[in-house]
Design an enzyme around this catalytic site. Structure first.
Site, mmCIF file in Angstrom:
data_model
loop_
_atom_site.group_PDB
_atom_site.id
_atom_site.type_symbol
_atom_site.label_atom_id
_atom_site.label_comp_id
_atom_site.label_asym_id
_atom_site.label_seq_id
_atom_site.Cartn_x
_atom_site.Cartn_y
_atom_site.Cartn_z
ATOM 1 N N ALA A 179 0.820 -1.213 0.000
ATOM 2 C CA ALA A 179 0.000 0.000 0.000
ATOM 3 C C ALA A 179 0.854 1.264 0.000
ATOM 4 C CB ALA A 179 -0.910 -0.001 1.226
ATOM 5 N N ARG A 233 -1.727 8.246 -10.538
ATOM 6 C CA ARG A 233 -2.821 8.431 -11.496
ATOM 7 C C ARG A 233 -4.120 8.898 -10.832
ATOM 8 N NH1 ARG A 233 -1.833 2.651 -14.286
ATOM 9 N NH2 ARG A 233 -0.652 2.381 -12.350
ATOM 10 N N ASN A 262 -45.815 14.304 19.254
ATOM 11 C CA ASN A 262 -45.944 14.809 17.885
ATOM 12 C C ASN A 262 -45.233 16.152 17.779
ATOM 13 O OD1 ASN A 262 -47.298 14.549 15.165
ATOM 14 N ND2 ASN A 262 -47.954 16.603 15.805
ATOM 15 N N ALA A 271 -44.941 20.957 12.353
ATOM 16 C CA ALA A 271 -44.139 21.403 11.210
ATOM 17 C C ALA A 271 -43.262 22.584 11.599
ATOM 18 C CB ALA A 271 -45.053 21.794 10.065
HETATM 19 C C1 UD1 Z 1 0.865 -4.549 -10.636
HETATM 20 C C2 UD1 Z 1 1.611 -5.771 -11.220
HETATM 21 C C3 UD1 Z 1 0.921 -6.191 -12.500
HETATM 22 C C4 UD1 Z 1 -0.528 -6.528 -12.207
HETATM 23 C C5 UD1 Z 1 -1.228 -5.356 -11.535
HETATM 24 C C6 UD1 Z 1 -2.601 -5.785 -11.035
HETATM 25 C C7 UD1 Z 1 3.971 -5.633 -10.617
HETATM 26 C C8 UD1 Z 1 5.321 -5.260 -11.060
HETATM 27 N N1 UD1 Z 1 2.988 -5.420 -11.476
HETATM 28 O O1 UD1 Z 1 1.001 -3.486 -11.556
HETATM 29 O O2 UD1 Z 1 1.560 -7.345 -13.048
HETATM 30 O O3 UD1 Z 1 -1.205 -6.847 -13.407
HETATM 31 O O4 UD1 Z 1 -0.491 -4.888 -10.386
HETATM 32 O O5 UD1 Z 1 -3.341 -4.715 -10.528
HETATM 33 O O6 UD1 Z 1 3.804 -6.122 -9.520
HETATM 34 N N2 UD1 Z 1 3.304 -0.593 -4.212
HETATM 35 C C9 UD1 Z 1 4.108 -0.409 -3.116
HETATM 36 N N3 UD1 Z 1 5.387 -0.006 -3.296
HETATM 37 C C10 UD1 Z 1 5.929 0.219 -4.519
HETATM 38 C C11 UD1 Z 1 5.093 0.037 -5.641
HETATM 39 C C12 UD1 Z 1 3.789 -0.384 -5.469
HETATM 40 O O7 UD1 Z 1 3.680 -0.608 -1.988
HETATM 41 O O8 UD1 Z 1 7.127 0.575 -4.586
HETATM 42 C C13 UD1 Z 1 1.916 -1.051 -4.013
HETATM 43 C C14 UD1 Z 1 0.887 -0.038 -4.469
HETATM 44 O O9 UD1 Z 1 0.471 0.792 -3.400
HETATM 45 C C15 UD1 Z 1 -0.269 -0.908 -4.938
HETATM 46 C C16 UD1 Z 1 0.409 -2.193 -5.363
HETATM 47 O O10 UD1 Z 1 1.694 -2.201 -4.786
HETATM 48 O O11 UD1 Z 1 -1.173 -1.195 -3.894
HETATM 49 C C17 UD1 Z 1 0.507 -2.306 -6.865
HETATM 50 O O12 UD1 Z 1 1.288 -1.254 -7.369
HETATM 51 P P1 UD1 Z 1 0.936 -0.549 -8.738
HETATM 52 O O13 UD1 Z 1 1.974 0.477 -9.008
HETATM 53 O O14 UD1 Z 1 -0.471 -0.143 -8.753
HETATM 54 O O15 UD1 Z 1 1.184 -1.778 -9.761
HETATM 55 P P2 UD1 Z 1 0.597 -1.959 -11.220
HETATM 56 O O16 UD1 Z 1 1.359 -1.097 -12.147
HETATM 57 O O17 UD1 Z 1 -0.871 -1.803 -11.179
HETATM 58 CA CA CA Z 2 -2.326 -1.181 -9.582
#
Ligand code: UD1
Ligand code: CA
Length: 464
Positions: A18, A24, A376, A379
């Site tokens: 997380a 985005r 009651n 109003a």
């Molecule tokens: C990731 C997967 C992808 C998958 C997709 C599904 C990898 C490299 N890619 O891509 O294959 O299809 O999820 O939704 O795993 N996070 C961290 N620390 C970091 C980076 C991310 O805690 O340094 C956490 C983010 O908060 C998030 C989760 O990991 O909850 C996923 O990260 P995100 O950057 O959304 O990965 P995607 O590009 O969606």
């Molecule tokens: Ca993601």
């Protein structure tokens, strides 16, 4: 032979990722704190893990995410100082799980709807050589990846399956045109034995399009070490990853659709289901009727046989059996609507109890109050509960009758069976069975209106 029951006994911990910026989302709030059905998305995941007795749970957060740390308490958090990718993030939980020797489930905070049954199938697959797509016969998979086939594979990682099962995961940004054609995608959720996970993660590098340490690389590394990896498939609706506001809205729509079905299956009538919005914790009894355009905020309990006419906004409230509410009622936190009590149009109730059969039917504000049984409220009645500094209480006795447009200046008590005259401003307690009046006495000027009209119409003629 399936070994679902025996395998699900393997103790399983979870790492919830997380720490991502959620760039985005274009938000100051961490992405996983954005709410679906009134609950931060990460708390949906945590609730599912708790239901499956998956513990301990370690949440990987970034620095300065105090709100998130509070939202996930009492679960432990570890801070990922530099956000170097999902593989790096998972590794941050290693020390926190040092004494743990079972399986580790890695889930994403931005994938809130993963179902309990799906997690069970993953756990079963870890101990099972057969019956899993792409698994080579006879070998228990080291890593189980939860895959799905979204309508639009878009930016999801692709699962490359060969003769010996899952071979590797390729991120969309690193994929060839052929690989992008693969429809089976990575949900991000994986299951692996703790010890093996730490050693695989140690081998992950960052030579890729994003320059990040990808969790997904552990599959290729396991295969290189001669191990097998398997895919369990889930539905798109439960594996949707949320990266943008548009995806957040899509997730909300999915949740609402499912929750409406659940409420109707539980015996409630929704006149126009697509216009009713629930919170993740809304409880609705049997033979409840909910009219169109009603919104439930968190913390609402609706008992059996309640009628909620349309266009109501209800949060933090309890509606006892047989209560009738709306249309256009607003029930705020602490509203406790008793059995067969009525709340009508343009009425706001906050931190107040309506006892059995009490009625507040039109254009009123009732805050910090008790309304006795069968009382009651006329109003336009207002409880003036706030003097700019403190909130104070109004107590209306059983069977009392409050005249229209009464202002009850709290703290004040109206005794059982007492009345107030229309327009009264009640600053002193009213004894039981008394009538409180304090508007000026009425004087009737005989013939005044007729004379007035005569005069006015004469002057109007002259001016022509
Ligand atoms: C990731 C997967 C992808 C998958 C997709 C599904 C990898 C490299 N890619 O891509 O294959 O299809 O999820 O939704 O795993 N996070 C961290 N620390 C970091 C980076 C991310 O805690 O340094 C956490 C983010 O908060 C998030 C989760 O990991 O909850 C996923 O990260 P995100 O950057 O959304 O990965 P995607 O590009 O969606
Ligand atoms: Ca993601």
């Amino acid at each position: 032979m399936t070994s679902t029951s025996s395998n699900s006994a393997v103790p399983t911990a979870a790492i919830v990722l997380a720490a991502g910026t959620g760039s985005r989302m274009k938000s100051d709030l961490p992405k996983v704190m954005h709410a679906i059905a009134g609950r931060p998305m990460i708390n949906h995941v945590l609730a599912t893990l708790a239901g499956e007795k998956i513990a301990p749970v370690v949440v990987v957060v970034a620095a300065e995410m105090d709100g998130l740390t509070q939202a996930v308490a009492p679960h432990q958090t570890v801070v990922q100082k530099d956000r170097l990718g999902t593989g790096h993030a998972a590794l941050q939980a290693k020390d926190a799980l040092a004494g743990f020797s079972g399986d580790v489930l890695i889930v994403f905070g931005d994938t809130p709807f993963v179902g309990a049954e799906t997690l069970r199938r993953m756990r079963a697959a870890r101990g099972n050589a057969s019956g899993v797509r792409g698994n080579a016969a006879g070998v228990k998979p080291t890593v189980v990846v939860l895959g799905f086939t979204p309508r639009d594979p878009g930016a999801y990682g692709r699962l490359i399956v060969g003769a010996k099962g899952l071979e590797r995961i390729v991120e969309a940004k690193d994929a060839t045109a052929d690989e992008l054609g693969v429809r089976l995608c990575n949900s991000g959720i994986m299951l692996c034995e703790a010890k093996v996970l730490w050693s695989l993660l140690a081998g992950v590098g960052n030579a890729n399009a994003k320059g990040e340490y990808y969790l997904t690389d552990i599959v290729g590394l396991a295969r290189k070490a001669g191990q097998t990896c398997a895919v369990v498939e889930g539905d798109e609706a439960e594996l949707l990853g949320i990266n943008s506001r548009a995806e957040l809205a899509e997730a909300e729509a999915i949740f609402q659709r499912q929750y409406r079905q659940r409420v109707m299956a539980g015996g409630a009538t929704l006149r126009a289901p697509e216009t009713v919005y629930f919170s993740a914790d809304t409880q609705v009894g049997r033979d409840v009727e909910i009219g169109p355009f009603t919104v439930f905020g968190p913390g609402v309990v609706v008992d059996d046989n309640v009628i909620i006419k349309g266009f109501c906004h209800i949060e933090g409230a309890h509606l006892a059996a047989g209560a009738v509410v709306g249309p256009y009622a607003r029930l705020r936190p602490g509203a406790d609507i008793g059995r067969a009590a009525h709340v009508g149009n343009f009425v706001e109730i906050k931190n107040a109890t309506l006892e059995e059969g009490a009625k507040v039917n039109h254009l009123s504000y009732v805050g910090d109050a008790r309304i006795g049984a069968k009382a009651n409220i006329g109003a336009g009645t207002i409880t003036a509960n706030y003097d700019g500094f403190n909130k104070t209480h109004t107590d209306i006795g059983v069977g009392a009758s409050i005249g229209s447009n009464t202002v009850l200046v709290a703290p004040v008590k109206v005794g059982d069976g007492a009345m107030t005259g229309a327009g009264a401003v009640v600053r002193k307690d009213v004894p039981a069975d008394a009538l409180a009046v304090n508007t000026a006495r009425q004087e009737n000027l005989e013939g005044f209106a007729a004379n007035y009209r005569k005069q006015k119409s004469a002057s109007k003629d002259k001016n022509k």
